[in-house]
Design a protein around this motif. Sequence first.
Motif, short mmCIF file in Angstrom:
data_model
loop_
_atom_site.label_atom_id
_atom_site.label_comp_id
_atom_site.label_asym_id
_atom_site.label_seq_id
_atom_site.Cartn_x
_atom_site.Cartn_y
_atom_site.Cartn_z
N LYS A 1 0.92 -1.37 0.08
CA LYS A 1 0.04 0.16 -0.14
C LYS A 1 0.86 1.13 0.30
N LEU A 2 0.86 1.78 -1.05
CA LEU A 2 1.48 3.08 -1.06
C LEU A 2 0.70 4.65 -1.23
N ASP A 3 1.08 5.37 -0.42
CA ASP A 3 0.58 6.60 0.00
C ASP A 3 1.21 7.75 -0.70
N VAL A 4 0.91 8.42 -1.72
CA VAL A 4 1.47 9.61 -2.25
C VAL A 4 1.02 10.84 -1.89
N ILE A 5 2.03 11.67 -1.44
CA ILE A 5 1.62 12.87 -0.48
C ILE A 5 2.21 13.95 -1.63
N ILE A 6 1.35 14.82 -1.97
CA ILE A 6 1.68 16.09 -2.73
C ILE A 6 1.37 17.37 -1.79
N PRO A 7 2.35 18.09 -1.22
CA PRO A 7 2.17 19.49 -0.68
C PRO A 7 1.89 20.40 -1.79
N THR A 8 0.97 21.27 -1.50
CA THR A 8 0.54 22.08 -2.68
C THR A 8 0.11 23.60 -2.04
N TYR A 9 0.32 24.70 -2.89
CA TYR A 9 0.12 25.74 -2.26
C TYR A 9 0.08 26.94 -3.53
N ASN A 10 -1.32 27.18 -4.01
CA ASN A 10 -1.71 28.20 -5.05
C ASN A 10 -0.88 27.82 -6.42
N ARG A 11 -1.36 26.35 -6.51
CA ARG A 11 -0.65 25.88 -8.00
C ARG A 11 -1.65 25.07 -8.68
N SER A 12 -2.91 25.14 -8.46
CA SER A 12 -4.07 24.35 -8.93
C SER A 12 -3.81 24.02 -10.42
N TYR A 13 -3.18 24.89 -11.33
CA TYR A 13 -3.16 24.69 -12.62
C TYR A 13 -2.20 23.66 -12.95
N LEU A 14 -1.16 23.73 -12.08
CA LEU A 14 0.03 22.55 -12.22
C LEU A 14 -0.53 21.43 -11.64
N LEU A 15 -1.27 21.41 -10.41
CA LEU A 15 -1.66 20.11 -9.85
C LEU A 15 -2.44 19.27 -10.68
N LYS A 16 -3.07 20.01 -11.40
CA LYS A 16 -4.09 18.99 -12.34
C LYS A 16 -3.35 18.06 -13.05
N ARG A 17 -1.96 18.53 -13.82
CA ARG A 17 -1.05 17.82 -14.39
C ARG A 17 -0.48 16.70 -13.85
N THR A 18 -0.38 17.02 -12.35
CA THR A 18 0.24 15.97 -11.41
C THR A 18 -0.80 14.90 -11.43
N LEU A 19 -1.84 15.33 -10.98
CA LEU A 19 -2.94 14.28 -10.62
C LEU A 19 -2.92 13.35 -11.71
N ASP A 20 -3.22 14.03 -12.91
CA ASP A 20 -3.46 13.21 -14.22
C ASP A 20 -2.39 12.19 -14.41
N SER A 21 -1.01 12.63 -14.23
CA SER A 21 0.06 11.63 -14.54
C SER A 21 -0.07 10.55 -13.46
N LEU A 22 -0.43 10.87 -12.21
CA LEU A 22 -0.62 9.68 -11.38
C LEU A 22 -1.87 8.60 -11.68
N LEU A 23 -2.57 9.23 -12.34
CA LEU A 23 -3.71 8.43 -12.73
C LEU A 23 -3.28 7.58 -14.29
N ALA A 24 -2.54 8.22 -14.89
CA ALA A 24 -2.23 7.56 -16.11
C ALA A 24 -0.95 6.55 -15.97
N ALA A 25 -0.20 6.72 -15.29
CA ALA A 25 1.01 5.69 -14.96
C ALA A 25 0.59 4.11 -14.65
N ARG A 26 1.22 3.22 -15.31
CA ARG A 26 0.75 1.71 -15.08
C ARG A 26 0.76 1.32 -13.80
N LEU A 27 -0.26 0.66 -13.15
CA LEU A 27 -0.25 0.30 -11.69
C LEU A 27 0.01 -1.18 -11.81
N PRO A 28 1.32 -1.82 -11.34
CA PRO A 28 1.62 -3.17 -11.24
C PRO A 28 0.57 -4.02 -10.16
N GLU A 29 0.17 -5.12 -10.47
CA GLU A 29 -0.49 -5.91 -9.79
C GLU A 29 0.29 -6.28 -8.23
#
Length: 337
Positions: free
Chosen positions: A27-55
Amino acid sequence: MRSRQPNQPLVARPGEFAHRPNPKQMKLDVIIPTYNRSYLLKRTLDSLLAARLPEGLSVRVTAVDNNSKDDTRQVVEDYIKRFGDRFNYVFEGKQGRSRALNAGIAATCGDLVGMIDDDEEIDEHWYACIHSAFSRGSIDFISGQCKPRWGAEQPAWLPKAYPAVIGWIDCGSEVRTFGEGYDGVLMGGNSVIARPMLQRVGYYSVALGRNGNRLLSVEDEDMTERLLAAGGRGLYLPEMVIYHYIPPERLTKSYHRRWCFWRAVSLGVKDRERKEPVAYLLGVPRYVYGSAARGLVRMGRAMLGQVKDPSQRFSDELALWDLAGFFYGKHFYRPAR
């Protein structure tokens, strides 16, 4: 949310506390500290969704809103609505990157704690690399490459001796072991730590790390030193890649001067508690004076036209900012607690 302060590390044999998670389900928790960069945060979250998740690996992403004034909360809540408990939102009102990381660590429970920044995107093989590394056992922490995603053309003066200013980390194509001929830093923008080891050494120091407009840092250096002192075993993995956005405002000399000064302030603050095993002069390591003196000599030669490389000329200037910052941090600066 109140953060736990770092504990005094224990001294142990290398690998004594190496983490061995159940290879069948991590079980991996990925933590993203963020401050006033929602326009970049979207790209970060999308990349986390797009990456291949191994069994055998489950992932939950926690965005820690460090008192943002933009639409950060709405952005994260939209992902929660669309993707359910794969995403989590945590608010940390006290400013500071270390406080935000600590809040995210405290709000999660996975046996692996991963950390990236809100201006980064992970490579499609990032998860697979993490799963493979911890499946082998005897590993407590890992880090990898941070490749730049340029927001503007590289200036000719960009100092080769200071790649960390823009978060450019490339330590070669070979796997390397921290503390065994490799003195690299576990960069918080691309790292994973086994939770048992993190609980042993304590959370990130709130006296260090970026706070508002002050470019304080070296919380990662502090964490690396405590992990190694506690007997942790860590690897630099070249295939563990993130892509870091470099905005035009960071490709300026003024930003480089500010970054170097405040990083050196941070080193001075850290040095109050944990000195280096080197010779000192007026509370500052003598090698810092040496670097500044050599830079000053080369700056004089540059004025005579003897140093042509603009990158070298600017590196020489930054060595003076290193000295000024360390002296100020060691003797005068008082961090907020």
